[in-house]
Design an enzyme around this catalytic site. Sequence first.
Site: not given
Ligand code: IVH
Length: 669
Positions: A113, A115, A117, A311, A405, A408, A423, A429
Amino acid sequence: MSKVTKTEYEKLKAQIQSWDHHYYGLDNPLVSDREYDVDYRRLLEMEQQHPEWVTPDSPSQRIGGSVLEAFEKVVRQQRMYSLDNTYNEQNIREFDERVRKIVGEEDIEYIVEPKIDGLSIELVYTNGVLTLASTRGDGLTGENVTQNVRTIRNVPLRLEGADFPETCTVRGEVYLERNALQKINEQRVQQEQEPLKNPRNAAAGSLRLLDASVTASRPLKAIVYALMEHESYESHHACLSAMKSWGLPAHKNVFVVKGVQSLVKCIHDQKVPMTQLPFDVDGLVIKVNSKKQQKQLGYTSKYPRWAIAYKYETEQAVAQIEDIVVQVGRTGVLTPVAHLTPVFLAGTTVSRASLHNKDEIQKKDIRVGDHVLVEKAGEIIPQVVKVLLEQRSQKSLPYVFPEVCPACMTSIVQVKDEVAVRCPNALGCPAQIKESIRYFCSRKAMNIEHVGPSLIDQLVDQGIIRDAADLFFLKRSQLIQLERMAEKSALNVLDAIEQAKKSAQLSQVITALGIPFVGETGARILASHAKGLDYFLNTPREEMYDRLVALHGIGEKMAVSVAGFCDLKQHRSLLERLIQAGVNPVVEDSHHHPHLQGKSFCVTGTLSVPRDQIKKMILDHGGAWVSSVSKNLDYLVTNEASSSSKYVKAQSLGVAIISEEDLMKMVHA
Ligand code: IVH
């Protein structure tokens, strides 16, 4: 307006709901905007005449209600996990190997899927109506943003169809499309405001607004990527289809592949298409498709073992080091940080990079004035990859790490077997004091809002507070004399402290103490053993050590650290004053009911209360909730003998079968 009947109103409401779903959910408008507006206005008029008819699923509820003072906290039963990251093909192959080893099968079916942001959210539909939306927060505790999420047009206020669970919990992401972000930024520039740097900040900023009518004006969207409590579905793909059929905005761009070869190919093939989606995709999420296999794989303390994020390539940029500044952390560790000429890198402007420690500077021979290559390798803080020697000025001198430090002026020490230098002035401190208080207030600890770094700086610098416990004795008069502190802000600060005092759980308070080697998980184990803060004051050091090492999940190092921490005068005084201030949450004994502790339960058939309530009760009393029958299961709970597969299996494995009444007796024994 002529008199309307409730039936007419319901009919119109259903019609507009369906138009909304076609428009926002299916991208397939059924009527013109004009037609929509006329009927929508008519709905509003009807509601004005009959406010008693309005329910939370009415399309009118998308405009945002009253302005909130603050977001309520939402504590959820099931943690919202994050994902482990990978960056290359090799990492993907290793992930596949780990999966195959546990599952014991070749050619695993994966689902890929995008990901997005954005900002993660959880939505709860009760009997099909959206009743709760919360942010991820620290995973277990989030913020109630229901009002705001109701304004997101592609989030259905009511589910379609009939086969959704009574309590339907889904998780997903709230985001802004690239175009929307661009538009907002154009406006901001016109109004001489700083443009928002990335879609994630923009989404978070738009969703976490106390005035939901402002959220309504931002074109936020949501996608859902997980269905919780999905026992009747065999695969994640089936969950996505089910969610789609209920009108939820499940991901469309998903790919099911079999075996690691096809997985790797899919990842490469999708690279370009992903950049053409209307939203920013920062990578891919790879999930094991089979729910049965997901269950087999389970979770580590942080991540699911059945999913991983891939990523996209990290971006790099060249920046010049303007200065190297040494920061002092809460435990006294000195960390050098490079101050850079600002550069734009992977969506944000970067002006700082961590240099880790003294050795790192020496090893890479990093000097003030150098041009360096920086990157964000999944971490939030950018790293210096290397110095561009060809651009080094002949005048530049090697960096000399300070011997005292910077906060301090105490001589720093190198601890044996550690790369870090420290420190040693823990009590005096100011940098260590400030950092400890910041940590105490942070989200994963006491989660005190409105008490940020600059306020803590002022309070410590002016000698108003010396440690975290002093926060609870702050007076209004001490606050309003501070710079930039109006009456209203002072009240917000005091309220936030009061709120944290009332709502913090024992494990949060223990985390907040910042005992070396005690993280959130350790704190939770300590809390369930200690039951209250007095334990740490009243248990002699030797005895505490003996008791702690005997606990599952607490090692030698942590036990020594905790017992040692509680022995020190300043820590005892901190604990005493916290208790005196009323910060003393106790863990109820019932949470550790001997009968349910360590026992696992599985339920089949209909019980007198909904499944999720039974589950909560079992978990609250220390039991484990299991969704399938195996020889390790302790009890199958059911009210009738049946031919259900769970029942038959439990019988054949000799698992104890008990009734709901038996369970209640165990709970209340
Ligand atoms: S699954 C237990 N699917 O990415 C599985 N996460 O570090 C949990 N995110 O904060 C996540 N697209 O909000 C999943 N297709 C997707 C996603 C997704 C974005 C985000 C999610 C989470 C972060 C993962």
